[in-house]
Design a protein around this motif. Sequence first.
Motif, short mmCIF file in Angstrom:
data_model
loop_
_atom_site.label_atom_id
_atom_site.label_comp_id
_atom_site.label_asym_id
_atom_site.label_seq_id
_atom_site.Cartn_x
_atom_site.Cartn_y
_atom_site.Cartn_z
N GLU A 38 35.22 37.31 39.34
CA GLU A 38 36.05 36.83 40.44
C GLU A 38 36.98 35.71 39.97
O GLU A 38 38.16 35.68 40.35
CB GLU A 38 35.16 36.32 41.58
CG GLU A 38 34.37 37.43 42.28
CD GLU A 38 33.43 36.88 43.34
OE1 GLU A 38 33.33 35.64 43.45
OE2 GLU A 38 32.80 37.69 44.06
N THR A 39 36.45 34.82 39.13
CA THR A 39 37.28 33.74 38.60
C THR A 39 38.42 34.29 37.74
O THR A 39 39.55 33.80 37.79
CB THR A 39 36.41 32.77 37.77
OG1 THR A 39 35.34 32.28 38.58
CG2 THR A 39 37.24 31.60 37.26
N GLU A 40 38.10 35.32 36.96
CA GLU A 40 39.14 35.93 36.12
C GLU A 40 40.23 36.55 36.98
O GLU A 40 41.42 36.42 36.67
CB GLU A 40 38.50 37.00 35.23
CG GLU A 40 39.49 37.64 34.25
CD GLU A 40 38.82 38.66 33.35
OE1 GLU A 40 39.54 39.30 32.56
OE2 GLU A 40 37.58 38.83 33.44
N ASN A 41 39.83 37.22 38.07
CA ASN A 41 40.82 37.80 38.97
C ASN A 41 41.68 36.72 39.63
O ASN A 41 42.90 36.87 39.75
CB ASN A 41 40.12 38.65 40.04
CG ASN A 41 39.48 39.89 39.47
OD1 ASN A 41 39.92 40.42 38.46
ND2 ASN A 41 38.43 40.39 40.10
N ILE A 66 46.76 33.64 39.83
CA ILE A 66 47.48 32.38 39.68
C ILE A 66 48.55 32.49 38.60
O ILE A 66 49.67 31.99 38.76
CB ILE A 66 46.48 31.25 39.34
CG1 ILE A 66 45.57 30.98 40.54
CG2 ILE A 66 47.23 29.98 38.92
CD1 ILE A 66 44.46 29.99 40.25
N LEU A 67 48.22 33.17 37.49
CA LEU A 67 49.21 33.36 36.43
C LEU A 67 50.41 34.16 36.92
O LEU A 67 51.56 33.85 36.59
CB LEU A 67 48.56 34.05 35.23
CG LEU A 67 47.60 33.20 34.39
CD1 LEU A 67 46.95 34.05 33.30
CD2 LEU A 67 48.33 32.02 33.76
N ASN A 68 50.11 35.19 37.72
CA ASN A 68 51.22 35.98 38.28
C ASN A 68 52.10 35.13 39.19
O ASN A 68 53.33 35.21 39.17
CB ASN A 68 50.67 37.18 39.04
CG ASN A 68 50.08 38.23 38.11
OD1 ASN A 68 50.50 38.36 36.96
ND2 ASN A 68 49.11 38.99 38.59
#
Length: 221
Positions: free
Chosen positions: A147-150, A155-157
């Motif tokens: 979930e944190t990776e998603n 956020i990066l997007n």
Amino acid sequence: MADYELFQTYEADFQIAYEEAQEKLNQIRDLDGEPRKSAMKAVERATDECYEIIDQMSIEVQNISSSERSSFNSKIRSYRSSVEKQKIQLKKLMDDEDRRILFGSSPQFDYNNNDPNYSQRQSLLRANASLERSSDRLRDSQRIGAETENIGAGILNDLRGQREQIINSRNTLMDADGYVDKSIRTLRKMTRRMATNKMITYAIIAVLIILIFLVLLSKFW
């Protein structure tokens, strides 16, 4: 005042999570099999949520005036104590469930100190329970990591999109700055032309005045 309201919001969230855990604890005794395991996991999740909310309340208390902070800290200690009691009850139920799974419900097993294999069974039971809980925590950690990776990817997007917007805005400002420079140069040219036109106009007026004087003088001579 806003600090109190936020603390009260955390309190309301805590009460919801705590009551949910207590309700599931009361239901576990009447359940068996998979529903019992699901209820235990639900209690564990609600208990973890209670701890997280208490941590948030502890942080928020730091923003409250020191004269009133002690009463809020007392509340937090009371909440933490209540959750600890729930956690002890849950651990006992989990140990009972592990014992039942490991040894079965047959009366031939005597769980007392007269059984020569009691210590060995208890050690095996605790090791098995600890392993199962560690596996559950590992699965939860993997889920939270995913979930944190998603969230990080999202956020990066968003940052990438904001970067493009900033670049576009900068280009627009540069174009606008270029237009402003051109406008300033044009205004300067117009100002110089107006000054030149004024000088020409004054010169024409002066010539006309001189001619008028000359005509007047020629009549008297």
